[in-house]
Design an enzyme around this catalytic site. Sequence first.
Site, PDB file in Angstrom:
ATOM      1  CG  ASP A  89      -2.613   6.646  -3.695  1.00 31.92           C
ATOM      2  OD1 ASP A  89      -3.643   6.020  -3.950  1.00 31.92           O
ATOM      3  OD2 ASP A  89      -1.965   6.497  -2.641  1.00 31.92           O
ATOM      4  CD  GLU A  95      -2.483   1.893  -3.613  1.00 34.58           C
ATOM      5  OE1 GLU A  95      -3.344   2.745  -3.906  1.00 34.58           O
ATOM      6  OE2 GLU A  95      -1.652   2.064  -2.679  1.00 34.58           O
ATOM      7  CG  HIS A 139      -3.692   8.935  -0.328  1.00 35.30           C
ATOM      8  ND1 HIS A 139      -4.493   9.604   0.587  1.00 35.30           N
ATOM      9  CD2 HIS A 139      -4.362   7.807  -0.675  1.00 35.30           C
ATOM     10  CE1 HIS A 139      -5.599   8.910   0.788  1.00 35.30           C
ATOM     11  NE2 HIS A 139      -5.540   7.822   0.036  1.00 35.30           N
ATOM     12  CD  GLU A 167      -6.843   4.644  -5.172  1.00 26.83           C
ATOM     13  OE1 GLU A 167      -7.858   5.222  -4.737  1.00 26.83           O
ATOM     14  OE2 GLU A 167      -6.098   3.945  -4.447  1.00 26.83           O
ATOM     15  CG  HIS A 178      -1.885   1.105   1.283  1.00 34.11           C
ATOM     16  ND1 HIS A 178      -2.003   1.931   2.375  1.00 34.11           N
ATOM     17  CD2 HIS A 178      -2.811   1.514   0.386  1.00 34.11           C
ATOM     18  CE1 HIS A 178      -2.957   2.818   2.152  1.00 34.11           C
ATOM     19  NE2 HIS A 178      -3.468   2.582   0.949  1.00 34.11           N
ATOM     20  NE  ARG A 179      -1.987   5.651   0.908  1.00 35.90           N
ATOM     21  CZ  ARG A 179      -2.609   6.330   1.869  1.00 35.90           C
ATOM     22  NH1 ARG A 179      -1.892   7.070   2.698  1.00 35.90           N
ATOM     23  NH2 ARG A 179      -3.912   6.284   2.007  1.00 35.90           N
ATOM     24  CG  ASP A 215       0.059   0.785   5.341  1.00 37.15           C
ATOM     25  OD1 ASP A 215      -0.019   1.161   4.166  1.00 37.15           O
ATOM     26  OD2 ASP A 215      -0.743   1.140   6.224  1.00 37.15           O
ATOM     27  CE  LYS A 257      -7.172   8.511  -3.093  1.00 44.42           C
ATOM     28  NZ  LYS A 257      -7.796   7.255  -2.673  1.00 44.42           N
TER      29      LYS A 257
END
Length: 610
Positions: free
Chosen positions: A392, A390, A405, A467, A363-364, A582, A469
Amino acid sequence: MWEVILIAKIGAKMMYHVFLKMPSKSVTFMVLMKVAFSLLTVPLIALLLGSLFSFTGRKMIFDWSFLSLAESFPGLVIVLTVAFLWLLGFSFEQSGLVKFSAAALKEREERVRSVLARILRILPRLLGLASFKAGIFLLCILPALRILPVLQRAFSRGLPVGMYPSVVTGPFGWMAAIMSLMIMIRLLVSWIFAIHYAVLDRKTFAGALRASTSLVNGNRKKVLLSMLAFWAPSLLLIIGNSFVFRITRDVVIRSSYDPTSMNILKLSIFASAETMTTTAVSIGISIFYSILTTRLFFALKEGEALHSQTLLRKDAVADRPVVIRRPWLLPLLIILVIQGVFFGYLGRFLVVSEIELPLVTAHRGSSFKAPENSLSAVRIAIEDGADIIEIDVQMTRDGVLVLNHDRSLSKVASVGERVHTLTYADIAEFDIGSRFSNEFAGERVPTLAEVIQYMTGIPPSVKLNIELKDYGYSPEISRATIELVKEMGFESRVVITSTSIERLTTVRELAPDIPIGLVVGYLTSLVWSVDVDFYSVSTTILNDRFIQRARSMGRDVHVWTVNNTDTMSRYSSMGVASIITDRPDVLSKLLLRQAEMSIFQLRVLSILMT
């Protein structure tokens, strides 16, 4: 200190006598209350939550994401209702136990029927106490609860707590949390005798709260020492019980590879033992708490100490086992066990289906170890064993795709301007690493092109989840992203996600072969009608039914954001295609261990961790 030790010794002696000669009527009363409340409140809560979840699309889970429930009006209603029902049940139980404790201390006899009748007569007072306390305690605890995820995140990665401060987690948030905890502790101590005044002195709920506060104010030190002496060993007992069953659960699951009759029986017995032991511990602690507080109540109110030997009547009947004195208590206990075991465990042990372990999505990037959406986070995520990274992506004012993000850069760089109002030259000057750790000082906001360029040098098995955003400010972001991906020949290694159906529709038209996923934070009828390849779903709404429906439509399910190992185990056993976390290093190690388990063991793990 010696006072605490003395009180603890007295408390231990009292605990010994209580558990040796526990009042049979108190046990009977507690079992009756638990059965009655489970039958009455569980369907009520399920009905209420079902109606609210159908509107909000939320689902209560054992993770920090449940805190977001209180940020909306429907969620606040849910939290208040559950808190009210829990406090009402606690008030009912303690009201009856106070009556039994007072009778035992004064060497009188109380019947279960008379105690129940008494509770029904003072029901308005109990309702008032429960509703008032639910509202006050919820207001007190919310600021503190918002800090807990930050503490857990900081301690998990071993960095200072102040990383990425905000209004909630900055100095104001910490002061609010500390103040709210201090107020709540003060109120808990001040209102400790409210139920005693309501039950024994027939005061209204407001009068009971005032009287309790007045009594405690003159004896605060003695009350605090008594509570410390009680709760310290009680919490150790609760933690010890949980730890023992956690270890035992792992041993039982590891020794049950196939769904044989013996293994199913063994797991059912384990579930029964866990339910019965946990229930017995809770009942024992509740009874002892009522005896201790009632004894303290009379001692403070009347100015005389009641001797511990008068806690229980010593007669011939008291020496007989509880079940013999109350023969119908055993069937009630069996019903209680069936409620918690048969319908929750045994029937589901027989469900065996093909389960594939999920992919690891960082995640990020590896955002526990490096600044989120940075090249360092991407690099560390790959080292941590992530299958998918992943990120943003937003578009600057001059059309450059960059990673970030939030709408602004205030979280990572203390810059309040929004991304779409800045040029890339402006953003390139910002340091996003120093606020995270001095180790990453000088880290800059990367562009999407830089990330793709870096990933071309790593094995093609690692993919990129982009993603979109843009928050509605950059209508051209879909086209720009697809053009860049195609220009760099990276189509086969990307998936594109977004909360915007419009953005995903554009991606589908421009690049039909690139998988797209809808980010789902709440449920609407549009979720199922969108042409997507998979869903990226919040833990607050994901359940077995959602997964089954998605699979029936040929769509995978990714779940976000899962950082707790127990929750990781549960979702990996539910059959999701990917877990977004994370902590990709922790999830990778967990999945390596689970890869050695059978389908039956994974299914059992899913059931027992629910």
